[in-house]
Design a protein around this motif. Structure first.
Motif, PDB file in Angstrom:
ATOM      1  N   SER A 160      -7.122 -63.580 -46.667  1.00 12.49           N
ATOM      2  CA  SER A 160      -8.166 -64.534 -46.286  1.00 12.49           C
ATOM      3  C   SER A 160      -9.526 -63.845 -46.278  1.00 12.49           C
ATOM      4  CB  SER A 160      -7.879 -65.089 -44.890  1.00 12.49           C
ATOM      5  OG  SER A 160      -8.136 -64.097 -43.909  1.00 12.49           O
ATOM      6  N   VAL A 161     -10.537 -64.617 -45.933  1.00 12.63           N
ATOM      7  CA  VAL A 161     -11.888 -64.092 -45.828  1.00 12.63           C
ATOM      8  C   VAL A 161     -11.962 -62.952 -44.810  1.00 12.63           C
ATOM      9  CG1 VAL A 161     -12.657 -65.741 -44.077  1.00 12.63           C
ATOM     10  CG2 VAL A 161     -14.309 -64.811 -45.721  1.00 12.63           C
ATOM     11  N   ALA A 162     -11.027 -62.889 -43.887  1.00 16.39           N
ATOM     12  CA  ALA A 162     -11.000 -61.797 -42.913  1.00 16.39           C
ATOM     13  C   ALA A 162     -10.824 -60.443 -43.584  1.00 16.39           C
ATOM     14  CB  ALA A 162      -9.878 -62.021 -41.897  1.00 16.39           C
ATOM     15  N   ASP A 163     -10.306 -60.451 -44.810  1.00 16.71           N
ATOM     16  CA  ASP A 163     -10.029 -59.214 -45.543  1.00 16.71           C
ATOM     17  C   ASP A 163     -11.055 -58.920 -46.634  1.00 16.71           C
ATOM     18  OD1 ASP A 163      -7.500 -58.852 -44.123  1.00 16.71           O
ATOM     19  OD2 ASP A 163      -6.853 -60.610 -45.269  1.00 16.71           O
ATOM     20  N   VAL A 164     -12.116 -59.717 -46.715  1.00 16.06           N
ATOM     21  CA  VAL A 164     -13.123 -59.558 -47.763  1.00 16.06           C
ATOM     22  C   VAL A 164     -14.203 -58.583 -47.308  1.00 16.06           C
ATOM     23  CG1 VAL A 164     -14.947 -60.738 -49.052  1.00 16.06           C
ATOM     24  CG2 VAL A 164     -12.707 -61.819 -48.801  1.00 16.06           C
ATOM     25  N   VAL A 165     -14.334 -57.491 -48.065  1.00 17.68           N
ATOM     26  CA  VAL A 165     -15.378 -56.514 -47.767  1.00 17.68           C
ATOM     27  C   VAL A 165     -16.223 -56.178 -49.000  1.00 17.68           C
ATOM     28  CG1 VAL A 165     -14.169 -55.492 -45.799  1.00 17.68           C
ATOM     29  CG2 VAL A 165     -13.782 -54.579 -48.098  1.00 17.68           C
ATOM     30  N   ASP A 166     -15.772 -56.623 -50.171  1.00 20.38           N
ATOM     31  CA  ASP A 166     -16.489 -56.347 -51.406  1.00 20.38           C
ATOM     32  C   ASP A 166     -15.919 -57.241 -52.514  1.00 20.38           C
ATOM     33  OD1 ASP A 166     -14.012 -55.179 -52.095  1.00 20.38           O
ATOM     34  OD2 ASP A 166     -14.742 -53.154 -51.778  1.00 20.38           O
ATOM     35  N   GLU A 167     -16.403 -57.057 -53.736  1.00 22.56           N
ATOM     36  CA  GLU A 167     -15.944 -57.897 -54.847  1.00 22.56           C
ATOM     37  C   GLU A 167     -14.462 -57.693 -55.150  1.00 22.56           C
ATOM     38  OE1 GLU A 167     -18.474 -57.977 -58.335  1.00 22.56           O
ATOM     39  OE2 GLU A 167     -20.235 -57.679 -57.069  1.00 22.56           O
ATOM     40  N   ALA A 168     -13.989 -56.459 -55.057  1.00 24.69           N
ATOM     41  CA  ALA A 168     -12.573 -56.190 -55.358  1.00 24.69           C
ATOM     42  C   ALA A 168     -11.661 -56.880 -54.348  1.00 24.69           C
ATOM     43  CB  ALA A 168     -12.313 -54.684 -55.372  1.00 24.69           C
ATOM     44  N   SER A 169     -12.005 -56.818 -53.074  1.00 30.64           N
ATOM     45  CA  SER A 169     -11.165 -57.478 -52.068  1.00 30.64           C
ATOM     46  C   SER A 169     -11.260 -58.994 -52.197  1.00 30.64           C
ATOM     47  CB  SER A 169     -11.526 -57.015 -50.658  1.00 30.64           C
ATOM     48  OG  SER A 169     -12.882 -57.273 -50.366  1.00 30.64           O
ATOM     49  N   ARG A 194      -8.410 -63.959 -53.589  1.00 27.71           N
ATOM     50  CA  ARG A 194      -8.297 -65.109 -54.489  1.00 27.71           C
ATOM     51  C   ARG A 194      -6.929 -65.113 -55.185  1.00 27.71           C
ATOM     52  NH1 ARG A 194     -12.974 -64.960 -56.403  1.00 27.71           N
ATOM     53  NH2 ARG A 194     -13.723 -66.566 -55.034  1.00 27.71           N
ATOM     54  N   GLU A 195      -6.486 -63.944 -55.619  1.00 29.41           N
ATOM     55  CA  GLU A 195      -5.177 -63.825 -56.265  1.00 29.41           C
ATOM     56  C   GLU A 195      -4.052 -64.222 -55.303  1.00 29.41           C
ATOM     57  OE1 GLU A 195      -2.451 -60.129 -57.778  1.00 29.41           O
ATOM     58  OE2 GLU A 195      -4.583 -60.107 -58.336  1.00 29.41           O
ATOM     59  N   PHE A 196      -4.143 -63.773 -54.055  1.00 30.07           N
ATOM     60  CA  PHE A 196      -3.142 -64.141 -53.052  1.00 30.07           C
ATOM     61  C   PHE A 196      -3.105 -65.657 -52.863  1.00 30.07           C
ATOM     62  CE2 PHE A 196      -2.233 -65.357 -48.662  1.00 30.07           C
ATOM     63  CZ  PHE A 196      -0.931 -64.899 -48.532  1.00 30.07           C
ATOM     64  N   GLN A 238      -4.017 -68.000 -54.935  1.00 30.11           N
ATOM     65  CA  GLN A 238      -3.458 -68.645 -56.127  1.00 30.11           C
ATOM     66  C   GLN A 238      -1.942 -68.526 -56.160  1.00 30.11           C
ATOM     67  OE1 GLN A 238      -5.748 -66.646 -59.154  1.00 30.11           O
ATOM     68  NE2 GLN A 238      -7.425 -68.117 -59.036  1.00 30.11           N
ATOM     69  N   GLN A 239      -1.430 -67.362 -55.795  1.00 29.56           N
ATOM     70  CA  GLN A 239       0.026 -67.178 -55.754  1.00 29.56           C
ATOM     71  C   GLN A 239       0.656 -68.098 -54.705  1.00 29.56           C
ATOM     72  OE1 GLN A 239       0.432 -62.985 -54.991  1.00 29.56           O
ATOM     73  NE2 GLN A 239       0.085 -62.419 -57.141  1.00 29.56           N
ATOM     74  N   ARG A 240       0.023 -68.221 -53.562  1.00 30.69           N
ATOM     75  CA  ARG A 240       0.545 -69.077 -52.498  1.00 30.69           C
ATOM     76  C   ARG A 240       0.546 -70.551 -52.944  1.00 30.69           C
ATOM     77  NH1 ARG A 240      -0.626 -68.174 -46.209  1.00 30.69           N
ATOM     78  NH2 ARG A 240       1.138 -66.810 -46.472  1.00 30.69           N
ATOM     79  N   LYS A 241      -0.516 -70.982 -53.607  1.00 33.41           N
ATOM     80  CA  LYS A 241      -0.565 -72.361 -54.112  1.00 33.41           C
ATOM     81  C   LYS A 241       0.512 -72.613 -55.151  1.00 33.41           C
ATOM     82  CE  LYS A 241      -5.431 -73.340 -53.290  1.00 33.41           C
ATOM     83  NZ  LYS A 241      -6.755 -73.548 -53.886  1.00 33.41           N
ATOM     84  N   ALA A 242       0.696 -71.641 -56.057  1.00 30.13           N
ATOM     85  CA  ALA A 242       1.724 -71.778 -57.083  1.00 30.13           C
ATOM     86  C   ALA A 242       3.111 -71.855 -56.454  1.00 30.13           C
ATOM     87  CB  ALA A 242       1.645 -70.620 -58.067  1.00 30.13           C
TER      88      ALA A 242
END
Length: 192
Positions: free
Chosen positions: A166-175, A180-182, A184-188
């Motif tokens: 989640s956004v709680a884990d966002v600290v830069d572009e890579a995170s 976002r990948e997580f 997408q996987q959860r939605k799939a």
């Protein structure tokens, strides 16, 4: 003061870092749009207010006539895809912060007795369901050092270390890309 990097836009991230109500608004907006867009929304709102104040004042937003708020949210560009309904939610949130927390959004977490109380306080806010409240508790704990006893448990899976959920884990572009990948996987997986 911790510096957040949720949008990768310096002005938007600076506002989120210094203004607790702006951070709440970003979390409120984080629904059915990209998280960077949602968390950039408070800066967009701030810059459109008369006099472009240095922060978002919940009392000002709570008192804004509905038509003025609708125009502010609509832009262009729009603050949110559903700017009408999100504008009403924003005003409900502003009123709750004014009425229940003396206009000081930080009191929601500063005054919390423990993690479960913090989760209860966030969940009581208009527009904050169970998942959004848990993510916000994780964001407070992981990035702002708001860690009352039991905060990780209150945040659930979002409070775990070493994850990108989640956004709680966002600290830069890579995170951001990993979160976002997580998602997408959860939605799939849910579509199955």
């Amino acid at each position: 003061m911790p510096q957040l990097h949720l949008t990768q836009d310096d002005a938007a991230d600076a506002l989120l870092s210094r203004d607790p109500f702006a951070l709440l608004v970003g979390m409120l907006l984080d629904q059915q749009i990209r998280m960077e867009t949602a968390f950039a929304g408070p800066e967009r709102i701030r810059s459109r207010l008369p006099g472009a104040p240095d922060r978002l004042d919940p009392a000002v937003l709570a008192a804004l006539p509905e038509a003025d708020l609708a125009a502010l949210m609509a832009g262009p560009p729009a603050v949110h895809r559903y700017h009408g309904s999100m504008g009403r939610r924003l005003q409900d949130l502003a009123r709750a912060v004014v009425d229940d927390h003396g206009g000081d959004a930080a009191r929601i977490w500063v005054d919390a007795a423990d993690g479960p109380d913090l989760l209860r306080r966030v969940r009581a806010l208009p527009g904050f369901g169970e998942q959004k409240a848990r993510i916000f508790v994780a964001l407070l704990g992981k990035q702002l050092g708001v860690r009352p006893d039991g905060w990780r448990e209150a945040a659930g899976e979002y409070g775990e270390d070493g994850v990108h959920r989640s956004v709680a884990d966002v600290v830069d572009e890579a995170s951001t890309a990993r979160v976002r990948e997580f998602k997408q996987q959860r939605k799939a997986a849910a579509r199955g």
